[in-house]
Motif scaffolding. Structure first.
Motif, PDB file in Angstrom:
ATOM      1  N   ILE A  92     -24.639 -53.561 -27.270  1.00 23.46           N
ATOM      2  CA  ILE A  92     -25.822 -53.232 -28.064  1.00 23.46           C
ATOM      3  C   ILE A  92     -25.744 -53.820 -29.473  1.00 23.46           C
ATOM      4  CG2 ILE A  92     -27.211 -51.357 -29.037  1.00 23.46           C
ATOM      5  CD1 ILE A  92     -27.545 -51.625 -26.061  1.00 23.46           C
TER       6      ILE A  92
ATOM      7  N   THR B 150     -34.578 -56.055 -31.287  1.00 21.95           N
ATOM      8  CA  THR B 150     -34.551 -54.588 -31.315  1.00 21.95           C
ATOM      9  C   THR B 150     -35.222 -54.008 -30.080  1.00 21.95           C
ATOM     10  OG1 THR B 150     -34.650 -54.667 -33.731  1.00 21.95           O
ATOM     11  CG2 THR B 150     -35.149 -52.565 -32.673  1.00 21.95           C
ATOM     12  N   GLU B 151     -36.346 -54.585 -29.687  1.00 24.43           N
ATOM     13  CA  GLU B 151     -37.034 -54.141 -28.474  1.00 24.43           C
ATOM     14  C   GLU B 151     -36.179 -54.368 -27.237  1.00 24.43           C
ATOM     15  OE1 GLU B 151     -41.071 -55.253 -25.898  1.00 24.43           O
ATOM     16  OE2 GLU B 151     -40.671 -56.209 -27.823  1.00 24.43           O
TER      17      GLU B 151
ATOM     18  N   SER C  16     -33.374 -51.840 -27.111  1.00 22.32           N
ATOM     19  CA  SER C  16     -33.885 -50.511 -26.732  1.00 22.32           C
ATOM     20  C   SER C  16     -34.126 -50.438 -25.228  1.00 22.32           C
ATOM     21  CB  SER C  16     -35.171 -50.203 -27.493  1.00 22.32           C
ATOM     22  OG  SER C  16     -34.960 -50.238 -28.890  1.00 22.32           O
ATOM     23  N   LYS C  17     -34.749 -51.476 -24.667  1.00 20.70           N
ATOM     24  CA  LYS C  17     -34.990 -51.506 -23.221  1.00 20.70           C
ATOM     25  C   LYS C  17     -33.673 -51.476 -22.441  1.00 20.70           C
ATOM     26  CE  LYS C  17     -39.387 -54.024 -23.354  1.00 20.70           C
ATOM     27  NZ  LYS C  17     -40.072 -55.302 -23.019  1.00 20.70           N
TER      28      LYS C  17
ATOM     29  N   PHE D  91     -30.732 -50.337 -23.449  1.00 20.51           N
ATOM     30  CA  PHE D  91     -30.039 -49.058 -23.607  1.00 20.51           C
ATOM     31  C   PHE D  91     -30.670 -47.975 -22.736  1.00 20.51           C
ATOM     32  CE2 PHE D  91     -29.628 -44.937 -25.761  1.00 20.51           C
ATOM     33  CZ  PHE D  91     -28.242 -44.819 -25.761  1.00 20.51           C
ATOM     34  N   ILE D  92     -32.000 -47.899 -22.726  1.00 24.64           N
ATOM     35  CA  ILE D  92     -32.675 -46.854 -21.940  1.00 24.64           C
ATOM     36  C   ILE D  92     -32.422 -47.055 -20.448  1.00 24.64           C
ATOM     37  CG2 ILE D  92     -34.939 -45.947 -21.293  1.00 24.64           C
ATOM     38  CD1 ILE D  92     -35.857 -46.574 -24.157  1.00 24.64           C
TER      39      ILE D  92
ATOM     40  N   TRP E 181     -36.507 -55.045 -16.285  1.00 23.78           N
ATOM     41  CA  TRP E 181     -35.915 -55.062 -17.623  1.00 23.78           C
ATOM     42  C   TRP E 181     -35.137 -56.337 -17.911  1.00 23.78           C
ATOM     43  CZ3 TRP E 181     -30.650 -55.606 -18.093  1.00 23.78           C
ATOM     44  CH2 TRP E 181     -29.887 -55.373 -16.945  1.00 23.78           C
TER      45      TRP E 181
END
Length: 345
Positions: free
Chosen positions: A41, A53-54, A57-58, A60-61, A114
């Motif tokens: 990350i 950043t987007e 985030s994708k 990590f989720i 993703w």
């Protein structure tokens, strides 16, 4: 970023898959996967940009969701069998949950959406890590639990992944998305044979990594983010044109290049296990992959895009960009088919 912090991040990135690959305790494997997740990350967001950043985030989720499903499967297995280790008599629910979690982590279809977006949003170096090194830990878990895998679920995931990777790659012009869909297709080939001959899965993974690294190195060296930017390589470094074309053909599985070796062996193994329909289907779909690789070669090597006269007559060759790793891996990714029997035995 601080050099000490970067050293710790890369150390954790190396130790995570190493712990997963060397352990037979499922909880310790899960810990290695989490180390792997948390270490990449910071690399994704090292350059502050909304896209990165987007993408982080994708990633990590998605990976956190897969980790929770995997941990749930591990806990259910411990409650039912009172052990943290894998065994052939694993419960059907446990093995199914583990397969779904690992499919999400590998980016197998239909859990693939993703992967192209994350690969496009991060820089090329991190994208290389995402498509190669990050596959080692989940694939090692699949390798260790190959006796517990459900044949129908894995073949379904493999067929959908190969089909999605082939068809979706046709519509792409961005090189990183093309490599992402290529990864989805290759992952489908790997999990297709995992139940019958897991050693072929490892061989396919090794060859895929050897083919992917020089492609990414060429893309990074010449900042080729799209097919249009690749079309100018004939003017900057013309010697790289046949090299990249050959690697692309090998990635597509064209004989007699190295990329044909795992496909040939996988098809042969599927036929031995009476999976003629599956072998025929994935062979026909693989022609679509070869088509869009050939289209890239046509765009870069066989056509000259409109440029001004000065750029046509000037070759911008930077000797500092040349290295010994790219030609070495290019040779390995194209010329090792004659030693197939040696690699098998």
């Amino acid at each position: 970023m601080n050099s000490l912090a970067m050293m710790l991040i890369y150390l954790t990135l190396v130790l995570g898959p190493a712990i997963t690959m060397t352990s037979n305790n499922m909880f310790i494997m899960w810990v290695g996967l989490e180390m792997n997740l948390m270490s990449i990350i910071p690399l994704m967001i090292s350059k502050y940009h909304p896209r990165s950043t987007e993408a982080a985030s994708k990633y990590f989720i998605t990976q956190s969701t897969a980790s929770m499903i995997l941990l749930l499967a591990i806990i259910i297995n411990f409650e039912q069998s009172n052990t943290w280790y894998m065994h052939p008599q694993m419960n059907y629910l446990t093995s199914t949950l583990m397969m779904i979690a690992l499919a999400i982590k590998l980016g197998l279809a239909p859990f693939h959406s993703w992967l192209p977006e994350v690969t496009q949003g991060i820089n090329i170096s991190t994208g290389l890590i995402l498509l190669t090194w990050q596959k080692l830990a989940p694939m090692s878990m699949l390798y260790q639990m190959h006796e517990c895998l459900n044949q129908y679920i894995m073949i379904t995931l493999a067929l959908i992944s190969i089909m999605v990777g082939a068809w979706s790659g046709l519509n792409q012009t961005q090189t990183r998305k093309i490599m992402a869909y290529s990864s989805i297709s290759h992952m489908g080939w790997m999990v297709c044979i995992c139940m019958y001959n897991p050693n072929l899965t490892i061989l396919n993974l090794m060859i895929y990594i050897i083919m992917t690294i020089p492609l990414f190195m060429i893309i990074k060296t010449h900042s080729m983010t799209s097919i249009n930017s690749m079309s100018l390589m004939w003017n900057k470094t013309p010697m790289f044109l046949p090299l990249m074309s050959t690697i692309l053909l090998s990635t597509g599985g064209l004989p007699p290049l190295t990329g044909f070796m795992p496909k040939w062996l996988i098809i042969n193994e599927l036929l031995k296990n009476n999976c003629t329909a599956v072998a025929t289907t994935i062979t026909m779909i693989s022609l679509i992959n070869l088509f869009f690789y050939t289209r890239i070669i046509y765009s870069t090597s066989l056509t000259v895009f409109p440029t001004n006269n000065n750029s046509k007559t000037t070759q911008f060759i930077d000797k500092k960009k040349h290295n010994i790793i790219t030609p070495t891996l290019a040779i390995l990714s194209t010329m090792t088919l004659p030693i197939t029997s040696l690699m098998l035995y």
